[in-house]
Scaffold this motif. Structure first.
Motif, mmCIF file in Angstrom:
data_model
loop_
_atom_site.group_PDB
_atom_site.id
_atom_site.type_symbol
_atom_site.label_atom_id
_atom_site.label_comp_id
_atom_site.label_asym_id
_atom_site.label_seq_id
_atom_site.Cartn_x
_atom_site.Cartn_y
_atom_site.Cartn_z
ATOM 1 N N GLY A 104 -1.105 -1.314 -4.091
ATOM 2 C CA GLY A 104 -1.029 -1.139 -5.830
ATOM 3 C C GLY A 104 -0.704 0.358 -6.053
ATOM 4 N N GLY A 105 -0.081 0.521 -7.022
ATOM 5 C CA GLY A 105 0.338 1.950 -7.682
ATOM 6 C C GLY A 105 -0.813 2.734 -7.757
ATOM 7 N N HIS A 163 -2.000 6.657 -8.906
ATOM 8 C CA HIS A 163 -1.664 8.119 -9.569
ATOM 9 C C HIS A 163 -1.985 9.058 -8.421
ATOM 10 N N THR A 173 4.439 5.241 -7.313
ATOM 11 C CA THR A 173 3.778 5.289 -8.675
ATOM 12 C C THR A 173 4.618 5.956 -9.670
ATOM 13 N N THR A 198 3.116 1.911 -15.386
ATOM 14 C CA THR A 198 1.758 1.863 -16.156
ATOM 15 C C THR A 198 1.618 1.911 -17.457
ATOM 16 N N ALA A 200 1.535 -2.499 -15.076
ATOM 17 C CA ALA A 200 0.049 -2.392 -15.380
ATOM 18 C C ALA A 200 -0.158 -1.899 -16.885
ATOM 19 N N LYS A 250 -0.097 -6.597 -13.233
ATOM 20 C CA LYS A 250 -1.569 -6.201 -12.916
ATOM 21 C C LYS A 250 -2.485 -6.805 -14.168
ATOM 22 N N CYS A 307 -12.773 -3.700 -8.690
ATOM 23 C CA CYS A 307 -11.470 -2.805 -8.448
ATOM 24 C C CYS A 307 -11.755 -1.310 -8.857
ATOM 25 N N GLY A 308 -11.152 -0.610 -8.160
ATOM 26 C CA GLY A 308 -10.936 1.110 -8.399
ATOM 27 C C GLY A 308 -9.746 1.001 -9.585
ATOM 28 N N SER A 365 -6.693 -8.804 -6.319
ATOM 29 C CA SER A 365 -6.847 -7.400 -6.378
ATOM 30 C C SER A 365 -8.232 -6.871 -6.441
ATOM 31 N N MET A 373 -4.341 -3.966 -2.299
ATOM 32 C CA MET A 373 -5.280 -3.093 -2.067
ATOM 33 C C MET A 373 -4.733 -1.704 -2.586
ATOM 34 N N ILE A 378 -6.032 4.532 0.577
ATOM 35 C CA ILE A 378 -6.092 5.801 0.439
ATOM 36 C C ILE A 378 -6.756 6.395 1.915
ATOM 37 N N TYR A 411 -5.969 14.822 -11.612
ATOM 38 C CA TYR A 411 -5.669 14.231 -10.445
ATOM 39 C C TYR A 411 -5.027 15.250 -9.202
ATOM 40 N N SER A 467 -10.441 7.651 -9.629
ATOM 41 C CA SER A 467 -10.344 6.128 -9.596
ATOM 42 C C SER A 467 -11.021 5.837 -7.882
#
Ligand SMILES: Cc1cc2nc3c(=O)[nH]c(=O)nc-3n(C[C@H](O)[C@H](O)[C@H](O)COP(=O)(O)O)c2cc1C
Length: 325
Positions: A18-19, A21, A42, A72, A100, A121, A146-147, A175, A197, A202, A271, A286
């Protein structure tokens, strides 16, 4: 393994990254695609459409397999240059977009005309049905575990996925909370055609983030995430840290009068400091409950090969024996 998702995206295994950030750069997306899954860059982490075009070029230099771009649509007072990003995606020849957040309807005609497959999503069956009705090709159904942004319904995947299976005609991936071969077989059993995932990817060698982030995920248990921004109806699941403690205290103190300005120090622009500098208390980031299932930092290929080996062993040995007469 062949499912509707592997067929739709032309990939070997029904596993999507999954995308994310400041995580979903070309290095990770290419590693996932090279290992047989679908890697995703992303979009909004690239500050301009030109930078996104460059990131797509870099990814293409690292893989000749299909990969996608995440777009997103989150609430924002100064929205990003969405028309520019959409144009860049089309001009770059990318064939998969993960949307998303808000309804992507406005952007679908242009994307579809360019032959791009869209996976949206969603955190609820009603949003997944909406995605189906406006012409999305697939859905990524994101449970409460989910995160990132789990929505406001709080329905975990053991309920959400079979509900999606009951209602949807388009294929969907599970997800949230997915980590290994057990997750994949469970997702398939509950009606999904694959899994998406975030957090698990990560903690891999190729994820281009600071080692502190990977180590924090390995050290965390399933008890270590918190939900923030619930009073703003923009709930996010994050890893507990000093900034999150501070933020939750403000939420408790201010109650219904909380505004985004009150917490901007904990969530605004944090981030890069976390993901690139490894300042683990710089703000909220996240992370899924699945951290409790993550104990190592393998290469992406080791991870995906292990997932497929475990899934095949469960299907052909454990489950096959259960039903053998
Ligand atoms: C650090 C991080 C950043 C994320 N950023 C985004 C994002 O920018 N856009 C998006 O659609 N989803 C984002 N997500 C959500 C993931 O794409 C994925 O849906 C989610 O992580 C799945 O849950 P899991 O972490 O339990 O696997 C993010 C997740 C994490 C962990």
């Amino acid at each position: 393994m062949k499912t509707r998702i592997t067929e739709l995206f032309g990939i070997q295994y029904p596993i999507i990254q999954g995308g994310m950030h400041y995580v979903g750069f070309a290095e990770l997306a290419a590693a996932v695609s090279n290992a047989g899954g679908l890697g995703i860059i992303t979009g909004l982490t690239q500050r301009t459409p030109e930078l996104l075009a460059n990131e797509i070029r870099r990814c293409r230099e690292m893989t000749d397999k299909p990969f996608g771009v995440n777009l997103t649509f989150l609430p924002s007072r100064t929205p990003p240059d969405y028309p520019g990003y959409v144009r860049t995606i089309i001009d770059s020849g990318v064939k998969v977009v993960e949307t998303a957040g808000n309804n992507p309807q406005k952007w679908l005609p242009a994307l579809r005309e360019a032959g791009i497959k869209i996976i949206h999503k969603c955190t609820s069956v009603r949003h997944a049905l909406k995605a189906e009705s406006i012409g999305c090709d697939a859905a990524s159904v994101d449970g409460f575990e989910c995160g990132g942004h789990p929505g406001e319904d709080d329905i975990p995947n053991f309920i959400l996925l079979p509900r999606a299976d009951d209602e949807l005609k388009i294929p969907f991936v599970a997800s949230g909370g997915m980590a290994d071969g057990r997750s994949l077989v469970a997702a398939l059993s509950l009606g999904a055609d694959g899994m998406n995932m975030g957090t698990r990817f990560i903690a891999t060698q190729e994820a281009p983030v600071h080692d502190n982030v990977k180590r924090a995920i390995v050290a965390a248990s399933e008890l270590d995430t918190r939900l923030i921004m619930r009073p703003l109806r923009n709930t996010e699941r994050v890893l507990k840290n000093a900034a999150v403690d501070r933020l939750l205290e403000k939420e408790r103190d201010l109650g219904a009068s909380l505004t985004f300005e009150d917490i901007i120090g904990e969530v605004g622009g944090v981030y890069p400091r976390i993901m690139q500098e490894g300042e683990m208390d710089a703000g909220a980031w996240s992370c899924g409950m699945v951290a409790g299932l993550i104990h190592d930092i393998p290469t992406v290929k080791q991870l995906i090969d292990r997932i497929m080996a475990q899934a095949n062993a469960i299907i052909h040995e454990r489950l096959a024996k259960l039903s053998a007469r």
